[in-house]
Design an enzyme around this catalytic site. Structure first.
Site, PDB file in Angstrom:
ATOM      1  N   LYS A  22       5.613  19.523  -6.039  1.00 38.21           N
ATOM      2  CA  LYS A  22       5.843  20.449  -7.117  1.00 38.21           C
ATOM      3  C   LYS A  22       5.802  21.991  -6.961  1.00 38.21           C
ATOM      4  O   LYS A  22       6.458  22.776  -7.401  1.00 38.21           O
ATOM      5  CB  LYS A  22       5.081  20.097  -8.516  1.00 38.21           C
ATOM      6  CG  LYS A  22       5.269  20.645  -9.734  1.00 38.21           C
ATOM      7  CD  LYS A  22       4.350  20.158 -10.943  1.00 38.21           C
ATOM      8  CE  LYS A  22       4.709  18.714 -11.361  1.00 38.21           C
ATOM      9  NZ  LYS A  22       4.011  17.501 -10.601  1.00 38.21           N
ATOM     10  N   ARG A 115      -1.063  21.465 -13.595  1.00 37.51           N
ATOM     11  CA  ARG A 115      -0.615  19.941 -13.207  1.00 37.51           C
ATOM     12  C   ARG A 115      -0.856  19.710 -11.565  1.00 37.51           C
ATOM     13  O   ARG A 115      -1.100  20.504 -10.965  1.00 37.51           O
ATOM     14  CB  ARG A 115       1.106  20.460 -13.335  1.00 37.51           C
ATOM     15  CG  ARG A 115       1.716  20.794 -14.593  1.00 37.51           C
ATOM     16  CD  ARG A 115       3.172  21.133 -14.685  1.00 37.51           C
ATOM     17  NE  ARG A 115       3.670  21.889 -15.786  1.00 37.51           N
ATOM     18  CZ  ARG A 115       4.076  21.002 -16.626  1.00 37.51           C
ATOM     19  NH1 ARG A 115       4.159  19.732 -16.656  1.00 37.51           N
ATOM     20  NH2 ARG A 115       4.655  21.702 -17.858  1.00 37.51           N
ATOM     21  N   GLY A 130       4.956  11.429 -12.639  1.00 37.54           N
ATOM     22  CA  GLY A 130       4.018  10.965 -13.611  1.00 37.54           C
ATOM     23  C   GLY A 130       2.986  10.023 -12.989  1.00 37.54           C
ATOM     24  O   GLY A 130       2.331   9.375 -13.867  1.00 37.54           O
ATOM     25  N   THR A 134      -1.280  15.650 -15.988  1.00 36.64           N
ATOM     26  CA  THR A 134      -1.070  17.146 -16.360  1.00 36.64           C
ATOM     27  C   THR A 134      -2.187  17.287 -17.652  1.00 36.64           C
ATOM     28  O   THR A 134      -2.081  16.629 -18.544  1.00 36.64           O
ATOM     29  CB  THR A 134       0.468  17.221 -16.706  1.00 36.64           C
ATOM     30  OG1 THR A 134       1.369  17.109 -15.577  1.00 36.64           O
ATOM     31  CG2 THR A 134       0.637  18.807 -17.477  1.00 36.64           C
ATOM     32  N   GLN A 181      -0.036  27.167 -14.162  1.00 36.08           N
ATOM     33  CA  GLN A 181       1.122  28.076 -14.324  1.00 36.08           C
ATOM     34  C   GLN A 181       1.063  28.640 -15.917  1.00 36.08           C
ATOM     35  O   GLN A 181       0.412  27.937 -16.652  1.00 36.08           O
ATOM     36  CB  GLN A 181       2.488  27.102 -14.202  1.00 36.08           C
ATOM     37  CG  GLN A 181       3.606  27.781 -14.528  1.00 36.08           C
ATOM     38  CD  GLN A 181       4.834  26.782 -14.360  1.00 36.08           C
ATOM     39  OE1 GLN A 181       4.648  25.565 -14.443  1.00 36.08           O
ATOM     40  NE2 GLN A 181       5.889  27.368 -13.962  1.00 36.08           N
ATOM     41  N   ARG A 309      13.168  18.686  -9.102  1.00 34.51           N
ATOM     42  CA  ARG A 309      12.752  17.790  -8.076  1.00 34.51           C
ATOM     43  C   ARG A 309      14.265  17.164  -7.741  1.00 34.51           C
ATOM     44  O   ARG A 309      15.186  16.978  -8.577  1.00 34.51           O
ATOM     45  CB  ARG A 309      11.903  16.780  -8.467  1.00 34.51           C
ATOM     46  CG  ARG A 309      12.277  15.955  -9.518  1.00 34.51           C
ATOM     47  CD  ARG A 309      11.321  14.874  -9.947  1.00 34.51           C
ATOM     48  NE  ARG A 309       9.944  15.325 -10.633  1.00 34.51           N
ATOM     49  CZ  ARG A 309       9.721  15.612 -11.714  1.00 34.51           C
ATOM     50  NH1 ARG A 309      10.658  15.505 -12.547  1.00 34.51           N
ATOM     51  NH2 ARG A 309       8.425  16.115 -12.096  1.00 34.51           N
ATOM     52  N   HIS A 844      32.642 -18.729  -3.204  1.00 36.55           N
ATOM     53  CA  HIS A 844      32.190 -19.510  -2.313  1.00 36.55           C
ATOM     54  C   HIS A 844      31.445 -20.623  -3.160  1.00 36.55           C
ATOM     55  O   HIS A 844      31.460 -21.933  -3.177  1.00 36.55           O
ATOM     56  CB  HIS A 844      30.991 -19.191  -1.143  1.00 36.55           C
ATOM     57  CG  HIS A 844      30.345 -20.335  -0.665  1.00 36.55           C
ATOM     58  ND1 HIS A 844      29.059 -20.307  -1.227  1.00 36.55           N
ATOM     59  CD2 HIS A 844      30.345 -21.491   0.145  1.00 36.55           C
ATOM     60  CE1 HIS A 844      28.493 -21.789  -0.585  1.00 36.55           C
ATOM     61  NE2 HIS A 844      29.349 -22.076   0.297  1.00 36.55           N
TER      62      HIS A 844
END
Length: 888
Positions: A22, A115, A130, A134, A181, A309, A844
């Site tokens: 990430k 995260r 996941g 987070t 972030q 990602r 078959h």
């Protein structure tokens, strides 16, 4: 000293070991100029330094290494202990100081999203989405430091531990970075896929959008709007009712609020915003060079990218040499073997169709091409010609009704309508195929009209035996690269030299079948004609697969009279099975009979079209479960009595049919009946010839592989299974040739990953996967629908079998399988009914089920997941549905 903190501006994709997947992606996109909120990463060096303050982690890692991925109770207990322990540790002062300094530099009055970013996360082969925790809208120094430590501990959530164990990632070697972030307070947020994650279409951008933070969507609290964009145009919008949204609180944390009624069914993004976002997504895909799964947010009239990602669930595409639209047919569904093959298996098979192409050495021009470990046939040009398309669709309908439906759906697409074939190309293809096809059709017609059908089987077997001996002698005279080149030439000539000599008998049988069916319908009506044909199909003479099942029954009868031998078979040691037979009363006699069986059928096995599969001759113990099943479910001689009774029924049916015609019609009808019975019994001769030759080639290639092991080029002989024929030739003829370091290990890992891919019936060059749906005749509510291929109604207990070598059926059990090929035949004598996920009238399992007189329904999607061992089933092979009467 290694840095504990790195700003996004200092990071790119090469920093994955230090900031995880990430973090590396966020830094990469920041440097590329995409609108990413600013932030920094707490590096994996900080995580490792933190772990070193613990004296107990080494013991915890030892416990984790001993756990199975599906031992959820043990995983839960050990993981909980680790999280509690890590939360109790004090963060080292130098790490704390580095985080606080970076936080203040970014803005200590701001809110942050914290995260987890693991080093085995957001990778092309595994997303780990996941798996760790987070924390949103974190405000203040102490909450921030706590969130970082909680992220470290979340590397040991139950789901993360189980996921790593299942996917082969070591717990000690996966490290955790923490992304910090700046928080975005979006009006709208969601997920964007630059390729449709459901259909696989590479040129369809798929956008999920909902109000507030994206966590409502991730948590499944709300159904998002769905927008799809292709070529800069919105092609689909699905506006959902969005009742809830998650919003950040000023003091930190989040709250879930119901939305006003007037906003619930409003479009979350305008059309202009949808197109703007799709364009950003396309730019990110272009930057990475692969399809992306992107988290986004819309705030203050602009889009922000929160993560990107690789999409790991897309099925790979076969190689093509142009930009035209192509339709690929999954060869595995035709051969009843949908599992992935190793590279050598596909490389060998791809040569069989080379006589159809002008440049067979060019992989992207071949008819058979690899994708996801499966072989796909490209008949796009042929399908574009209406006469050929009708015949191919009819042929596919007999093999797998769902595949035929998917193929028909594809040929109706606008992209397909644009495929054109130049008249000169058609002429060249006809000129190339005519010398092979014309004689086959002439021989088929002659077989139907003039030759004695009763002599056909003997002629074909003599021909097959002669060819096998010729090839065996040729292989014995050569070695090394020259022998592999001979094998390659033989595979390229397989159809012209061998199969064309056998296929005319099969085609004659199919012609007889069509004409006889039409004649019987006219005379007796459709319902009675179907019953008569089913009786005529029983106990066909000369069917190599049926004869194999009878011989195996004889083998079981040989064993059942010796209790100690049966006990040995029920508890044998696989590694010493063959040798141990001589120590058991009756074992030597059984061994002799087994050797006779293997001398004829030892080249067979489940998934036999893949040369790398273990043959019965290589591992006779693979037959033991079927032998035990036969002993447990049938009486001595019952299998031969059933076959004899089928012969009597067929003869009686022939007499009845002929009695209904006058003397003029009777002669032609008698000819059709004789042709039908004899030629349809030969429908698997061509594959039997191919499988016997493949086993010869395998033994020769393993002999050459032993030379490569002695020379130190390979570590073990089986490593050749991960090479192509061309690579094998290069290694054998060039003393200085070496394998690229790690190539075998890489291909082994790819093969394991290929097992996890959902194999589509039809694949387009746009990446769209189509699986089709056979026409449903309608069954009871809740029934599983498929195609009825062997008439009758039966109730019994489900036995779900994924691998025939591990199965032992008991009396009254119905075989439920993903597919069946001749290697599954030994189980048919024990089953009272059949259900498969793949197949059609002429595949078959369907053919053998009709011969054995057991009801069968094929093409039941998801049968091995929907049905569990022990469920009580009703199988209606007449109308094509399966009912689950009682759950175990």
């Amino acid at each position: 000293m290694e840095p504990y903190v790195l700003d996004f501006s200092e990071i790119d994709k090469t920093h994955l070991p230090y900031v995880g997947g990430k973090g590396a992606n966020l830094g990469e996109m920041t440097k590329a100029g995409f609108p990413v909120p600013q932030g920094f990463c707490v590096s994996t060096f900080a995580y490792q330094a933190f772990l070193q303050t613990s004296s107990e982690m080494e013991g915890f890692f030892d416990q984790l290494d001993g756990l199975r991925f599906d031992d959820l109770q043990q995983i839960s207990e050990v993981a909980r202990q680790i999280r509690v322990h890590l939360s109790s540790l004090n963060m080292p002062g130098d790490i704390k100081d580095a985080i606080i300094a970076a936080w203040r530099s970014t803005g200590d009055q701001k809110s942050f999203a914290v995260r987890s970013s693991a080093t085995a996360e957001d990778l092309p082969s595994a997303s780990f989405a996941g798996q760790q925790d987070t924390f949103l809208n974190i405000v203040g120094q102490e909450p921030l430091l706590k969130a970082v430590q909680d992220c470290w501990a979340s590397l040991f959530t139950d789901r993360a531990v189980s996921y790593r164990a299942k996917n082969g990632f070591g717990h000690r070697t996966v490290y955790l970075s923490v992304v910090i972030q700046e928080m975005v307070f979006p009006q709208v947020s969601g997920i964007l896929f630059t390729a449709d994650p459901v259909t696989g279409h590479r040129h369809t951008v798929s956008i999920d959008a909902s109000y507030g933070l994206g966590e409502a969507l991730v948590a499944g609290l709300v159904t998002a709007d769905l927008y799809q964009v292709r070529a800069g145009r919105i092609i689909h919008k699905q506006i959902s009712k969005k009742e809830l949204a998650i919003f950040p609180l000023p003091e930190g944390g989040t709250i879930t609020h119901p939305l006003p009624f007037e906003r619930q069914e409003a479009q979350a993004l305008t059309d202009e915003q949808i197109l703007e976002l799709a364009a950003i997504g396309q730019q990110i895909e272009n930057h990475y060079g692969s399809e992306q799964d992107i988290e986004w947010a819309f705030a203050d009239d602009q889009f922000f990218i929160l993560q990107s990602r690789p999409i790991t669930s897309l099925f790979p595409l076969p190689a093509v040499a142009d930009t035209d639209f192509h339709v690929f047919i999954n060869f595995g569904y035709i051969q009843m073997m949908t599992a992935p093959m190793k590279p050598l298996g596909i490389s060998l098979l791809s040569n069989v169709t080379d006589f159809l192409t002008p440049t067979p050495a060019d992989t992207a021009e071949r008819v058979l091409r690899e994708a996801g470990g499966r072989a796909f046939a490209d008949f796009s040009k042929a399908l574009s010609l209406p006469p050929l398309r009708r015949r191919i669709l009819k042929l596919m309908g007999g093999m797998d009704a769902a595949m035929a439906a998917a193929l028909a759906e594809t040929t109706n697409r606008q992209e397909f309508q644009q495929i054109t074939v130049a008249p000169k190309a058609v002429a060249r293809t006809v000129f190339r195929m005519a010398p092979h096809v014309a004689p086959v059709m002439l021989k088929a017609g002659r077989n139907l009209l003039f030759s004695d059908p009763a002599k056909a089987n003997k002629k074909a077997i003599i021909f097959i035996n002669r060819k096998v001996k010729e090839h065996e002698n040729m292989l014995a005279m050569l070695s090394g690269a020259e022998r592999i080149r001979l094998i390659q030439r033989n595979m390229r000539n397989m159809f012209p030299d061998i199969l064309t000599k056998i296929v005319p008998y099969v085609i004659a049988g199919m012609l007889a079948s069509g004409k006889l069916e039409k004649k019987l319908k006219q005379k007796f009506g459709e319902p009675e004609a179907a019953v008569l044909l089913s009786k005529l199909y029983k106990s066909l003479p000369g069917n190599v697969t049926t004869e194999m099942g009878i011989e195996l029954g004889d083998l079981a009868d040989e064993a059942r009279s010796q209790p100690e031998l049966v006990a040995y078979l029920q508890s044998f040691n696989k590694g010493h099975f063959y040798e141990g037979l001589s120590d058991v009363p009756g074992g030597d006699k059984f061994k002799l009979r087994l050797e006779r069986f293997l001398s004829i059928y030892g080249s067979r096995c489940a998934g036999e079209i893949d040369i790398t599969k273990t043959r019965w001759a290589e591992e006779p113990a693979l037959l033991v479960p079927s032998i035990i099943s036969h002993i447990q479910t049938t009486a001595p001689g019952e299998h031969r009595n059933k076959f004899y009774q089928g012969e009597l029924d067929a003869e009686e049916t022939c007499r009845y049919i002929l009695s209904q015609y006058n003397s003029i019609e009777k002669r032609w009808t008698a000819r059709l009946l004789k042709a039908y019975r004899n030629f349809m019994g030969m429908r698997e001769h061509h594959k039997f010839a191919l499988i016997r030759l493949l086993y010869l080639y395998k033994r020769a290639m393993l002999e050459d592989a032993r030379f490569l092991v002695e020379e130190g080029v390979l570590k073990k002989t089986e490593e050749i299974f991960y090479l192509s024929l061309e690579e094998l030739i290069l290694l054998l003829e060039n003393n200085n040739a070496v394998l690229k370091k790690g190539i075998i290990e890489t291909r082994e890992r790819k093969h394991q990953l290929d097992h996890k891919l959902q194999s589509p019936r039809i694949l387009t060059s746009d990446g769209e996967m189509l699986n089709g749906r056979p026409a449903s005749l309608g069954g009871p509510e809740g029934a599983l629908n498929g195609s009825g291929v062997s008439a009758g109604l039966v109730e019994g207990t489900a036995r779900v079998v994924l691998n025939p070598e591990d199965a032992q059926l008991k009396p009254g059990e119905i075989l439920v399988a993903p597919f069946t090929d001749p290697g599954w035949t030994p189980l048919f004598t024990s089953a009272i009914g059949l259900v498969t996920e793949v197949g059609g009238m002429m595949t078959h399992g369907s053919v053998v089920a009709r011969e054995y007189g057991i009801p069968a329904v094929v093409g039941v999607d998801g049968a091995t997941q929907s049905i569990k061992n022990g469920d009580r089933l009703r199988v209606d092979g007449t109308h094509g549905f399966v009912e689950i009467l009682h759950r175990e």
